[in-house]
Design a protein around this motif. Structure first.
Motif, short mmCIF file in Angstrom:
data_model
loop_
_atom_site.label_atom_id
_atom_site.label_comp_id
_atom_site.label_asym_id
_atom_site.label_seq_id
_atom_site.Cartn_x
_atom_site.Cartn_y
_atom_site.Cartn_z
N TRP A 152 43.82 37.05 42.92
CA TRP A 152 44.73 38.19 42.81
C TRP A 152 44.34 39.28 43.79
CZ3 TRP A 152 42.97 35.21 38.95
CH2 TRP A 152 43.87 34.73 37.99
N ARG A 153 45.34 39.96 44.35
CA ARG A 153 45.11 41.22 45.06
C ARG A 153 44.84 42.30 44.01
NH1 ARG A 153 49.42 38.99 47.93
NH2 ARG A 153 50.91 40.21 46.73
N THR A 154 43.92 43.20 44.31
CA THR A 154 43.51 44.21 43.34
C THR A 154 43.78 45.62 43.86
OG1 THR A 154 41.25 44.54 44.16
CG2 THR A 154 41.63 42.66 42.66
N SER A 155 43.45 46.59 43.03
CA SER A 155 43.52 48.00 43.43
C SER A 155 42.21 48.47 44.05
CB SER A 155 43.87 48.87 42.23
OG SER A 155 42.92 48.70 41.18
N HIS A 199 33.84 42.48 38.73
CA HIS A 199 34.47 43.03 37.53
C HIS A 199 34.46 41.98 36.43
CE1 HIS A 199 37.04 45.77 35.28
NE2 HIS A 199 37.81 44.75 34.95
N PRO A 203 41.62 43.13 33.13
CA PRO A 203 42.11 43.00 34.50
C PRO A 203 42.91 44.21 34.98
CG PRO A 203 43.31 41.54 33.01
CD PRO A 203 42.15 42.08 32.24
N HIS A 204 43.56 44.93 34.04
CA HIS A 204 44.40 46.06 34.48
C HIS A 204 43.56 47.17 35.11
CE1 HIS A 204 43.17 47.47 30.44
NE2 HIS A 204 43.31 48.68 30.95
N ILE A 206 41.49 46.85 37.40
CA ILE A 206 41.42 46.62 38.86
C ILE A 206 42.81 46.27 39.41
CG2 ILE A 206 38.97 46.04 38.92
CD1 ILE A 206 39.76 43.07 38.98
N GLY A 207 43.83 46.69 38.69
CA GLY A 207 45.19 46.58 39.21
C GLY A 207 45.87 45.25 39.00
N ILE A 208 45.33 44.39 38.14
CA ILE A 208 45.96 43.10 37.86
C ILE A 208 46.74 43.23 36.55
CG2 ILE A 208 45.59 40.65 37.39
CD1 ILE A 208 42.98 40.87 38.99
N PHE A 230 35.56 38.16 37.35
CA PHE A 230 36.18 38.27 38.67
C PHE A 230 35.13 38.40 39.76
CE2 PHE A 230 39.10 40.05 35.55
CZ PHE A 230 40.32 39.47 35.89
N THR A 236 40.52 37.72 50.94
CA THR A 236 40.75 39.13 51.27
C THR A 236 41.27 39.33 52.70
OG1 THR A 236 39.13 39.91 49.64
CG2 THR A 236 39.63 41.39 51.49
#
Length: 270
Positions: A152-155, A199, A203-204, A206-208, A230, A236
């Motif tokens: 997943w792409r994260t924040s 992490h 998940p939320h 880190i923006g997932i 994670f 990346t």
């Protein structure tokens, strides 16, 4: 597929050379998780030489997602330190070709795209430490199911270097709490292949928003008695390339790695 189901039988690919040859012959076109146990796997990023120094600075500033294992000479598809019979144009199961930050092709061979001004970077991959986890008795569901790990792409923002900037991509493995603690201890010994997790849990944070919808790879369920763990991921650079929009780049397809002749033990701190 049920969690306890076995994946289809894989061809006998006991080492990095066998995996590379299978990819070179077109017999291997999928992910490489679980193949050639004990041999180091790597992510691939290929860029024009004019961007190589800038990309190297990006990797140096972001060693968790982008640990450098090897760099080619300009125009060379070989990195002898990673394998003597190794040709980056043919030896991965699948590639991605990018133009101006957009994905334009996913070929099984990049000989037709190769240029004399290209520099290849091989970056550490979490598939390398998976063997150490499984040897310690920690189950990995995506390996059991014969599928790719979810990514997943994260924040989490990467440290920028010139035009290269963007979000960190992570891979996730569901684990029981005791296994997660042990996994931290084990993967901390492998900083060249992402090291310890970045992490654990929610998940939320880190923006997932939805673990059932990975940006790359396959969905793997998290059971009620498990937590998601994670790790920084070598995909990346693909998110960063999409953001930086270089005129040309080549990467591996997520999960379709370069398997080297290096032994995992050569990268362990212990």
């Amino acid at each position: 597929m049920p969690d306890d189901a076995l994946p289809p039988a894989l061809p006998a690919l006991p080492d990095g050379l066998a995996v590379r040859h299978a990819a070179r012959r077109g017999e291997l076109t999928g992910h490489t998780s679980g193949l050639a146990p004990g041999f180091v796997q790597g992510n691939l990023a290929i860029l024009p030489a004019a961007l190589a120094d800038e990309f190297l600075r990006f990797c140096q500033r972001n060693p968790k997602p982008c640990p450098v294992l090897g760099i080619s000479e300009t125009g060379s598809p070989r990195i002898p330190a990673l394998g003597l019979d190794l040709d980056l144009r043919h030896d991965l199961p699948r590639y991605r070709v990018w133009r101006d930050g957009a994905l334009m092709a996913e070929p099984a061979d990049i000989a037709g795209f190769w240029r004399d001004d290209l520099v290849a970077f091989v970056l550490g991959c979490s598939f390398t430490f998976e063997h150490a986890l499984m040897e310690d008795g920690i189950p990995l569901r995506h390996v059991q199911q014969g599928c790719n790990v979810g990514m997943w792409r994260t924040s989490i923002a990467c440290a920028p270097a010139g035009r290269f900037a963007g979000p960190m991509v992570v891979s996730m493995r569901p684990m029981r709490a005791a296994d997660a603690i042990r996994a931290i201890q084990i993967t901390s010994r492998f900083p060249c292949v992402h090291g310890a997790p970045v992490h654990i849990g929610h998940p939320h944070l880190i923006g997932i928003e939805d673990l059932s919808r990975p940006d790359y790879g396959d969905t793997v369920a998290v059971r009620e008695d498990e937590i998601p763990v994670f790790w920084a991921c070598g995909v990346t650079p693909q998110a960063v390339i999409a953001a930086a929009c270089p005129d040309f780049a080549i990467t591996h397809a997520p999960g379709a790695m370069l398997v080297t002749d290096l032994r995992n033990s050569s990268l362990s701190l212990l």
